[in-house]
Design a protein around this motif. Structure first.
Motif, mmCIF file in Angstrom:
data_model
loop_
_atom_site.group_PDB
_atom_site.id
_atom_site.type_symbol
_atom_site.label_atom_id
_atom_site.label_comp_id
_atom_site.label_asym_id
_atom_site.label_seq_id
_atom_site.Cartn_x
_atom_site.Cartn_y
_atom_site.Cartn_z
ATOM 1 N N THR A 70 -110.132 -1.648 10.816
ATOM 2 C CA THR A 70 -110.632 -0.513 10.023
ATOM 3 C C THR A 70 -110.192 -0.670 8.563
ATOM 4 O OG1 THR A 70 -108.719 0.683 10.877
ATOM 5 C CG2 THR A 70 -110.863 1.297 11.763
ATOM 6 N N LEU A 71 -108.912 -1.008 8.386
ATOM 7 C CA LEU A 71 -108.413 -1.171 7.012
ATOM 8 C C LEU A 71 -109.051 -2.391 6.354
ATOM 9 C CD1 LEU A 71 -104.593 -0.309 7.364
ATOM 10 C CD2 LEU A 71 -106.453 1.164 6.603
ATOM 11 N N GLY A 103 -111.923 5.924 8.182
ATOM 12 C CA GLY A 103 -111.926 7.362 8.378
ATOM 13 C C GLY A 103 -111.107 8.006 7.277
ATOM 14 N N LYS A 127 -99.599 7.565 11.565
ATOM 15 C CA LYS A 127 -99.434 6.215 12.105
ATOM 16 C C LYS A 127 -97.953 5.909 12.323
ATOM 17 C CE LYS A 127 -102.473 2.942 10.767
ATOM 18 N NZ LYS A 127 -103.156 2.031 9.851
ATOM 19 N N TRP A 153 -108.206 4.698 19.368
ATOM 20 C CA TRP A 153 -107.920 4.358 17.966
ATOM 21 C C TRP A 153 -107.167 3.029 17.984
ATOM 22 C CZ3 TRP A 153 -103.152 5.548 14.799
ATOM 23 C CH2 TRP A 153 -103.342 5.099 13.483
ATOM 24 N N ASN A 202 -110.723 9.739 17.694
ATOM 25 C CA ASN A 202 -111.204 8.628 16.893
ATOM 26 C C ASN A 202 -111.256 7.460 17.878
ATOM 27 O OD1 ASN A 202 -111.650 6.581 15.108
ATOM 28 N ND2 ASN A 202 -109.739 6.778 13.991
ATOM 29 N N LYS A 237 -106.101 13.900 7.177
ATOM 30 C CA LYS A 237 -107.499 14.249 7.457
ATOM 31 C C LYS A 237 -107.800 15.697 7.068
ATOM 32 C CE LYS A 237 -107.321 10.250 9.462
ATOM 33 N NZ LYS A 237 -107.956 9.012 9.110
ATOM 34 N N ARG A 282 -118.911 2.227 15.057
ATOM 35 C CA ARG A 282 -118.427 3.531 14.588
ATOM 36 C C ARG A 282 -118.835 3.734 13.138
ATOM 37 N NH1 ARG A 282 -112.293 4.956 13.057
ATOM 38 N NH2 ARG A 282 -113.102 4.157 11.073
#
Ligand code: PMP
Ligand code: GLU
Length: 388
Positions: free
Chosen positions: A15-16, A38, A100, A124, A174, A237, A363
């Motif tokens: 994702t990163l 996200g 995290k 996730w 997620n 978030k 996603r």
């Protein structure tokens, strides 16, 4: 050079990595539509930034207690009581470098080599990797669209062994966006109690709900489950504070003390003046949270309508978070091939399902502006049409 064996078993965060690639392409002047990380596109609300700036001006620039500023730990304990019905004191709370890091602290504090941690898939992507990093064994339980991507109590019961220590629950989820109903949470809690294991409830998307969906914190369902529950949450978030790196872990004092000791030898306290921003986030008006939620709700509908109009994709309507998780199997492409080709040919960045434990989905995050959503959906439509 020989790296430690634990590192060879984990992969970098996709994702990163994809989000960074999309940002780099944009910086090079390429017109990329990114639905990758996200990360809410809103700026952090002004009153939160002002509180941190004031703390900085006042010289709150020194080391603080490893477990967090006492005022913030108190504010979090109050929030957990008021919002979630959880009876914690500040000694039950540790402030961490994001949600995290709260989960990572927990794994270091709890998991011995060989201990099993049950993780429903799609998950996730950092959960299994964190477990692996500390020598534990991620036990992946596959779910699919037929149960709305939810683990059933039977599946949970069947995956428990004498080595099981922890079950990871994430609702809203997620990557799927699904939200467990109160009855479903109750049934899972009973399995946890019967097996006498622990559950960590990752509630980072708790405020991002749609269509009247309700978030219920598993630990609020009674004393027996409360004693076996850890709560992981953060500010990223709900308050659009991803870069601030602020989260927390709450639970039994022994575990929180252990996490504090770990933090005392690894990161020390979270940035002192940033913690004052977090206090303002919790104690100030919550209108900003609702305004962002309403914006997400509009974007969700637009993106969902557009996806449903693309023949070959099938997308369930989730009740929470800011992700959609279309099934791409009709294109015949594996998720990574799909994402690589989409980025290469149409400059649209999305995350392959394989990162979350399923190769049949992609996603898309809709935590981005409406114009990007419209443009990105035009491009995605062209791409899918060219493949089926
Ligand atoms: N849990 C889930 C389910 C997430 O999606 C994320 C990342 N966005 C986190 C935890 C961690 O968030 P952060 O470290 O930014 O607080
Ligand atoms: N968790 C967010 C996501 O899934 C941000 C990236 C990350 O922390 O992995 O996109």
């Amino acid at each position: 050079m020989k790296l430690a064996a634990r590192v060879s078993k984990v992969t970098p965060s996709l994702t990163l990595a994809i989000a960074a690639k999309a940002k780099a392409l944009k910086a090079d002047g390429i017109d990329v539509c990114s639905f990758s990380a996200g990360e809410p596109d809103f700026d952090t609300p002004a009153h939160i930034k002002a509180a941190a700036a004031k703390a900085l001006d006042e010289g709150k620039t020194k080391y603080g207690p490893a477990a967090g500023e006492p005022k913030l730990r108190d504010a979090i304990a109050r929030k957990l009581k008021t919002d979630n019905g959880l009876d914690y004191k500040s000694e039950n709370v540790i402030v961490t470098n994001g949600g995290k890091h709260s989960l990572y602290n927990l794994m270091v504090a709890l998991i011995d080599p060989g201990d099993e941690v049950i993780i429903p898939a799609p998950y996730w992507l950092s959960y299994p990797e964190m477990v692996t990093l500390v020598g534990g064994i991620p036990v992946i339980v596959t779910t699919d669209a037929t149960t709305g991507y939810k683990i059933t109590p039977e599946q949970l019961r069947q995956s428990i062994t004498p080595k099981t220590k922890l079950f990871v629950l994430n609702s809203p989820s997620n990557p799927t966006g699904m939200v467990y109903t109160p009855d479903e949470i109750k049934a899972l809690a009973q399995v946890v109690i019967d097996a006498d294991i622990l559950v960590v409830s990752d509630e980072i998307y708790e405020k991002i709900l749609y269509d009247g969906a309700e978030h219920i914190s598993i630990g609020s369902l009674g004393k027996e489950i409360f004693e076996r529950t850890l709560i992981s949450n953060g500010f990223a978030k709900a308050y659009s504070m991803t870069g601030w790196r602020l989260g927390y872990l709450a639970g039994p004092v022994e575990i929180i003390k252990a996490a504090s000791t770990i933090q005392g030898h690894s990161t020390s306290n979270v940035c002192t003046f940033a913690q004052y921003g977090a206090i303002a986030a919790l104690e100030g008006s919550q209108d900003c949270v609702e305004e962002m939620r309403q914006a997400f709700a509009k974007r969700r509908q637009v993106m969902l309508d557009r996806l449903n109009a693309i023949p070959g994709l099938s997308t369930t309507k989730p009740d929470g978070a800011f992700y959609l998780f279309p099934d791409i199997s009709k294109t015949g492409l594996k998720s990574l091939e799909f994402c690589d080709a989409l980025l290469e040919e149409h400059q649209v960045a999305v995350i392959p399902g394989i990162a979350f434990g399923t190769d049949y989905n992609i996603r898309l995050s809709y935590a981005t502006d409406m114009a990007t959503i419209e443009k990105g959906m035009d491009r995605l439509e062209k791409f899918v049409k060219s493949r089926i």
